[in-house]
Design a protein around this motif. Structure first.
Motif, short mmCIF file in Angstrom:
data_model
loop_
_atom_site.label_atom_id
_atom_site.label_comp_id
_atom_site.label_asym_id
_atom_site.label_seq_id
_atom_site.Cartn_x
_atom_site.Cartn_y
_atom_site.Cartn_z
N THR A 25 0.86 -1.18 0.00
CA THR A 25 0.00 0.00 0.00
C THR A 25 0.90 1.23 0.00
N SER A 27 1.71 5.23 0.70
CA SER A 27 1.36 6.23 1.71
C SER A 27 0.47 7.31 1.09
N ARG A 28 -0.32 7.93 1.93
CA ARG A 28 -1.27 8.96 1.48
C ARG A 28 -0.51 10.22 1.05
N THR A 52 5.75 10.26 -3.31
CA THR A 52 7.11 9.76 -3.11
C THR A 52 7.87 9.84 -4.43
N SER A 107 -2.20 5.06 -4.78
CA SER A 107 -2.18 5.45 -3.37
C SER A 107 -3.60 5.67 -2.86
N SER A 110 -5.63 11.74 -0.83
CA SER A 110 -5.15 12.76 0.11
C SER A 110 -6.33 13.30 0.91
N HIS A 243 6.13 11.10 5.98
CA HIS A 243 5.46 10.32 4.93
C HIS A 243 6.47 9.78 3.94
N LYS A 244 7.46 10.62 3.57
CA LYS A 244 8.46 10.18 2.60
C LYS A 244 9.28 9.03 3.16
N LEU A 246 8.44 7.02 5.56
CA LEU A 246 7.58 5.86 5.73
C LEU A 246 7.37 5.13 4.41
N ALA A 247 7.18 5.91 3.32
CA ALA A 247 6.99 5.28 2.02
C ALA A 247 8.25 4.53 1.58
N ASP A 250 8.48 1.42 3.48
CA ASP A 250 7.53 0.42 2.99
C ASP A 250 8.08 -0.28 1.76
#
Length: 311
Positions: A25, A27-28, A52, A107, A110, A243-244, A246-247, A250
């Motif tokens: 998945t 990230s938002r 990303t 994704s 948002s 977020h970056k 985390l992506a 992932d």
């Protein structure tokens, strides 16, 4: 060997599919407007969507329908794109959200960006009672009035922590707050509107000053219709980085998982092939031993038979 191999492969494939469904998945993305979510009629505004560096395409949706799509330039190096609105009108005001695609995977959506056009009606007047300078702990009421009449009023406090309050009224609305503290100190403006995204000209600013010691820690609870903080890119540095990262984490985790699964499958196949080869070797050896014993017996019988015939 084959039933065991088939069972193992099915187990690994099912695990891989289940894990891929859970982990694959995106990230938002983050969406914001610049210079602001409030845009005077006819002025230019840019809507930014940030995902990303792995994003191949971005899509901007307006009121639930696809409005525009764009690829990052240069590919693989940028993590955001800009959708430009050359001249703001009542037709371009409304709710926006964006998505991005990496490979065949899309994704999540948002958060909603509520884009507002201003300067569409007459200018309202804003006043504050009991006055622009009050003692900490007092109750304060702002009055926003539009002579031509409207249905909704909005009150904004300028600054990095600004939020929007809204009230309903035909020609006037009041915004009560308090007991006030130094947190309420600042400059306020109000707008009149017939809907949530088409506003009047802004009122003249009213500065609220708070004097005296803080007598109460209680503050008014704002119920924001539009949370401008979440759209200010200057306030999103930490969140964007999170977020970056985390992506990227992932994607790294997904790649590591795929490599691990492939290694496990390879090792399982090697073990099964080695076991099968050893079993075949043992079977061949047993057959060879039986053939050797049978040959020895045959020779012994032939030798015995010759001796009997000679005798």
């Amino acid at each position: 060997m084959r039933p065991r191999l088939t069972t193992l492969l099915c187990l690994v494939l099912c695990l891989s599919q289940r894990t891929g469904t859970q982990k694959e998945t995106l990230s938002r993305p983050i969406i914001w407007a610049r210079p602001s979510f409030m845009v005077p009629e006819g002025k230019q505004v840019a809507i930014w969507c940030q995902g990303t560096r792995a994003a191949d395409e971005y899509q901007l949706h307006f009121e639930g329908s696809l409005s525009a799509s764009q690829r990052p330039k240069p590919p693989g190096l940028g993590n955001k794109v800009k959708f430009l609105i050359p001249a703001m009108t009542s037709l371009t005001a409304g709710k926006y959200h964006c998505f991005y695609r990496s490979g065949e995977l899309w994704s999540e959506s948002s958060d909603l960006l509520n884009l507002v056009v201003t300067g569409m009606f007459d200018t309202p007047t804003l006043s504050v009672h009991p006055g622009p300078m009050v003692i900490s702990g007092e109750l304060v009421t702002f009055y926003c009035r539009l002579e031509t009449g409207t249905s909704t009023f909005f009150l904004l406090k300028e600054g990095r922590s600004s939020h929007v309050q809204h009230r309903y009224g035909n020609a006037q609305a009041k915004f009560s707050m308090g007991p006030v503290t130094t947190a309420h100190r600042g400059t306020y403006r109000c707008f009149g509107s017939y809907n949530n995204h088409v506003w009047s000209f802004p009122s003249e600013p009213v500065e609220l000053l708070i004097t005296g010691e803080v007598e109460s820690s209680a503050i008014i609870v704002f119920y924001p219709l539009f949370e401008t903080d979440s759209w200010d890119p200057d306030l999103l540095t930490t969140e964007t980085g999170f977020h970056k990262d985390l992506a990227l984490w992932d994607h790294a985790a997904q790649n590591l998982l795929r490599i691990s699964l492939a290694f496990l499958v390879l090792m399982a196949l090697v073990c099964l092939l080695a076991e099968d080869r050893l079993r075949r070797k043992r079977t061949f050896q047993k057959k060879a031993d039986r053939a050797s014993r049978w040959e020895c017996r045959r020779r012994w019988r032939n030798t015995t038979l010759r001796k009997d015939q000679e005798t």
